[in-house]
Motif scaffolding. Sequence first.
Motif: not given
Length: 133
Positions: A12-27
Amino acid sequence: MQAIRSRDTKPEKLIRRLVHAQGLRYRVAARPLPELRRTADMVFRPAKVAVFIDGCYWHGCPEHYVPPKTNSGYWSEKVLRNMARDRDTDQRLMEAGWLVLRFWEHESAEACSFAVSKAVAERRAQRGGEASL
């Protein structure tokens, strides 16, 4: 059972980090539907995208699930209940207009993050197109 993480697992943390690096924000670990007592690993509310990263053992991965040797009746039933709850969650979210993305913990984090980014971008574009009509 107390030691089993329900959130913030390594995949989860790895996927979240990659998604966040692409500029997306989420809960994180949020309920997509307030009346439904189930949480998604990542929730993109305006785009109505719910992301689940399922553990191979707890959610019955067809590739990696191995039935337990001790107390197999109890644990196998628990995994079957988890799988049924997952299908019910998917159905309820889809009926409410959500896109549900499910990934196994063994899947490539890069591929998962790309799929999430693409889905969110498409949903945002659809929503933007509807608003301009």
